[in-house]
Design an enzyme around this catalytic site. Structure first.
Site, short mmCIF file in Angstrom:
data_model
loop_
_atom_site.label_atom_id
_atom_site.label_comp_id
_atom_site.label_asym_id
_atom_site.label_seq_id
_atom_site.Cartn_x
_atom_site.Cartn_y
_atom_site.Cartn_z
N GLU A 181 9.50 1.13 10.71
CA GLU A 181 10.73 2.30 10.39
C GLU A 181 9.95 3.40 10.27
OE1 GLU A 181 13.59 0.89 9.96
OE2 GLU A 181 12.93 -1.16 10.05
N GLU B 101 10.85 16.53 14.63
CA GLU B 101 11.31 16.02 13.08
C GLU B 101 10.68 17.16 12.22
OE1 GLU B 101 9.44 12.77 11.25
OE2 GLU B 101 11.41 12.15 10.43
N CYS C 165 14.18 10.37 6.17
CA CYS C 165 14.00 9.95 7.64
C CYS C 165 15.49 10.28 8.34
CB CYS C 165 13.60 8.56 7.95
SG CYS C 165 14.70 7.50 6.84
N LYS D 148 1.08 -1.06 0.04
CA LYS D 148 0.12 -0.03 -0.18
C LYS D 148 0.97 1.37 -0.15
CE LYS D 148 -1.60 3.06 2.38
NZ LYS D 148 -1.20 4.41 2.04
P1 NAD Z 1 2.76 8.95 7.45
O1 NAD Z 1 3.00 8.28 8.52
O2 NAD Z 1 1.94 10.06 7.25
O3 NAD Z 1 2.21 7.80 6.13
C1 NAD Z 1 3.07 6.64 6.10
C2 NAD Z 1 2.15 5.69 5.52
O4 NAD Z 1 1.02 5.16 6.41
C3 NAD Z 1 1.36 6.09 4.15
O5 NAD Z 1 1.09 5.12 3.12
C4 NAD Z 1 -0.08 6.39 4.86
O6 NAD Z 1 -1.17 6.22 3.75
C5 NAD Z 1 -0.33 5.12 5.89
N1 NAD Z 1 -1.14 5.58 6.74
C6 NAD Z 1 -1.56 6.81 7.40
N2 NAD Z 1 -2.42 6.47 8.29
C7 NAD Z 1 -2.34 5.15 8.66
C8 NAD Z 1 -3.23 4.20 9.46
N3 NAD Z 1 -3.84 4.85 10.37
N4 NAD Z 1 -3.22 2.93 9.22
C9 NAD Z 1 -2.36 2.26 8.34
N5 NAD Z 1 -1.65 3.26 7.62
C10 NAD Z 1 -1.82 4.49 7.39
O7 NAD Z 1 4.30 9.32 6.72
P2 NAD Z 1 4.64 10.18 5.31
O8 NAD Z 1 4.35 11.58 5.73
O9 NAD Z 1 4.09 9.37 4.33
O10 NAD Z 1 6.19 10.13 5.37
C11 NAD Z 1 7.00 10.81 6.32
C12 NAD Z 1 7.59 9.81 7.40
O11 NAD Z 1 7.96 8.74 7.21
C13 NAD Z 1 8.48 10.61 8.47
O12 NAD Z 1 8.28 10.48 9.83
C14 NAD Z 1 9.92 10.09 8.19
O13 NAD Z 1 10.99 9.98 9.05
C15 NAD Z 1 9.31 8.51 7.90
N6 NAD Z 1 10.36 7.50 7.08
C16 NAD Z 1 11.06 6.82 7.90
C17 NAD Z 1 11.88 5.94 7.05
C18 NAD Z 1 12.58 4.71 7.99
O14 NAD Z 1 13.04 3.96 7.17
N7 NAD Z 1 12.84 5.04 8.98
C19 NAD Z 1 11.88 6.11 5.73
C20 NAD Z 1 11.30 6.89 5.18
C21 NAD Z 1 10.29 7.75 5.73
#
Ligand code: NAD
Length: 499
Positions: free
Chosen positions: A250, A383, A284, A176
């Site tokens: 992650e 962040e 991240c 997804k």
């Molecule tokens: P986000 O948490 O808003 O969304 C991530 C994913 O989760 C999306 O696909 C979203 O549709 C889904 N999602 C949202 N609500 C959900 C729910 N209730 N249940 C299930 N899925 C749900 O994050 P973002 O804005 O897409 O990405 C940025 C964040 O990701 C930052 O905090 C960044 O640090 C982190 N990130 C971490 C890594 C790592 O490997 N540690 C890598 C890349 C990004």
């Protein structure tokens, strides 16, 4: 609950990015360009996909791992052949510079190469039985259908970090991808299917957080691996815990680079610039805090200021081609709000601090920003996920005490993803490497740029994750369960711990 599912849905709708049951994905560097449209999966669609995943799992898991590896090898040939095409699409979808997009597609190829080899290893263990004529061994077996929920910043590589180990171990998956950049994830899955993977082994589902949540909760889902924010990760972890599902998290980061006064300042300049502003600071692992000895701080700040300003052409409101846009207007405004609040709280603005383009001209761009801050201000602990570097000065008489103080600040944070130190003092450098509380640590290099082709065990400590790792050998742990097999060839009953 602080998850942003609903909020995100509304925002996408408000922005016209969800229309008639479809996600509409635009290029953030050129917002008039629609990159792709995807029909949002209904619950009935998701049920069908999960059922297919379960059916495919029963057959896929029976294939010998070297045979599964052959499918991955075929896919890797296609990834290599289509590298330029996939890079161009990723560049348009996410806005990141083409050079970075090429690197990301290369990462898929490298990750696959690594896990293809795993098809011929995937070692278990043998134990020493306490009894004669008996052997005990432990093997790894797959668990079942996995669901991958991913962020938008690495929409091509991150799915490969999850898919390659999952598949080689014998699991099936549904990806997804983020609603903000779903195309690269879809193409990733398309390539796997083009390589001939049996139907249902690799699938994609589209939608916002509610779709992710439905998939994560479903009884047929046995593994959930999510890359995203801490708030969403925590919520998904609760769902997974409730269903006793394997779960890999992650999540976000707030990463520091410490610079001691003996450091090579040319290297610091290049490294911090890349760490803070690569991918527009939307990694991240982006360098978000520079903790630096006061005696060299002015020089380093003025060098960084000069280089930051060279990343864009303010007069013509144009951004250099090697500087990434912000993913959407909501995030652009959030970054700006955080900077304004920091200034109100007492941070000193060195450069940037402004929206370069709010979409009026071509895309969403934020000026590379440097703030001088005090540890404890909100900006120094939260962040940002944008091109904002907070500088914290350390004023101590010697390097040893400066490092001690810097280390306290670096570790006084909820996250634990990536930290780095620049110094020529090998003892202090190694002490820092040992003492940083994070899953990734660099010596004389920035906080970004993990080698994810197998060498690194990518992942974080503290609120950045739950101990799982991606793209390296430890990723196999997420996608396997152990089975201990005892073979008694004594021909009689042998009672453990009794006879
Ligand atoms: P986000 O948490 O808003 O969304 C991530 C994913 O989760 C999306 O696909 C979203 O549709 C889904 N999602 C949202 N609500 C959900 C729910 N209730 N249940 C299930 N899925 C749900 O994050 P973002 O804005 O897409 O990405 C940025 C964040 O990701 C930052 O905090 C960044 O640090 C982190 N990130 C971490 C890594 C790592 O490997 N540690 C890598 C890349 C990004």
């Amino acid at each position: 609950m602080t998850i942003n599912t609903i909020e995100k849905n509304q925002t996408l709708e408000d922005m016209g990015l969800i229309k008639d049951g479809k996600i509409i994905n635009i290029n953030p560097a050129k917002i008039t360009e629609i990159v792709s449209e995807h029909v949002i999966d209904s619950q009935a669609d998701l049920d069908k996909k999960l059922k297919k995943s379960q059916e495919a799992f029963l057959k896929w898991k029976k294939l010998p791992a070297p045979t599964r590896a052959q499918y991955l090898a075929k896919a890797n040939i296609i990834f290599a052949e289509r590298k330029e095409e996939l890079s161009l699409i990723l560049h348009r979808e996410n806005g990141k510079p083409l050079e970075e997009a090429r690197g990301e597609i290369q990462e898929i190829i490298d990750v696959f190469e690594f896990f293809i080899g795993e098809g011929r290893r995937m070692y278990g263990t043998t134990g020493q039985s306490e009894m004669p004529n008996k052997t005990i061994m432990t093997i790894k077996q797959p668990i079942g259908p996995a669901v991958f929920i991913t962020a938008w910043n690495f929409p091509a590589a991150v799915p490969s970090w999850k898919a390659a180990p999952a598949l080689i171990c014998g699991n099936t998956f549904i990806l997804k991808p983020s609603e903000l950049a779903p195309l690269s994830g879809k193409l990733f899955v398309d390539v796997l299917n083009e390589a001939g993977l049996p139907e249902g082994v690799a699938q994609c589902a589209f939608g916002a957080g509610d779709v992710g949540e439905y998939l994560a909760k479903h009884e047929l889902t046995k593994i959930v691996s999510i890359t995203g924010s801490v708030a969403v990760g925590r919520h998904v972890a609760e769902i997974a815990a409730n269903g006793f599902k394997k779960c890999a998290l992650e999540l976000g980061g707030k990463n520091s680079t410490i610079v001691l006064k003996d450091a090579d300042l040319d290297l610091v300049e290049d490294g911090v610039l890349w760490g803070a502003y690569g991918t527009g600071g939307q990694r991240c692992t982006s360098t978000s805090r520079l903790i630096i000895e006061k005696s060299i701080s002015s020089e380093v700040i003025s060098r960084l200021e000069k280089r930051s300003k060279a990343l864009y052409d303010e007069t013509n409101n144009k951004c250099a081609i090697n500087y990434a846009p912000i993913i959407n207007k909501k995030q652009l405004e959030k970054i700006h709000r955080m900077v304004e609040e920091a200034i109100k709280e007492g941070a000193e603005l060195v450069c940037g601090g402004k929206i370069l383009d709010d979409g009026t001209h071509n895309g969403y761009f934020y000026a590379p920003t440097i703030l001088k801050v005090k540890h404890g201000m909100k900006i120094s602990t939260t962040e940002v996920f944008g091109p904002v570097l907070s500088v914290i000065e350390i004023d101590e008489k010697d390097k040893e005490t400066a490092l001690e103080k810097a280390m306290i600040i670096a570790n006084d944070i909820e996250y634990g993803l990536s930290n780095s130190i620049f110094t020529k003092d090998v003892n202090l450098g190694m002490q820092a490497v040992h003492d940083f509380e994070s899953g990734l640590v660099y010596l004389n290099a920035p906080t970004i740029g993990a080698e994810c082709g197998g060498a690194s065990q990518f992942g974080g400590w503290k609120n950045t994750g739950n101990g799982s790792r991606e793209s390296g050998i430890a990723a196999l742990e997420t996608y396997t369960q152990y089975k201990t097999i005892a073979i008694d060839y004594s021909g009689k009953l042998q009672r453990a711990q009794i006879d």
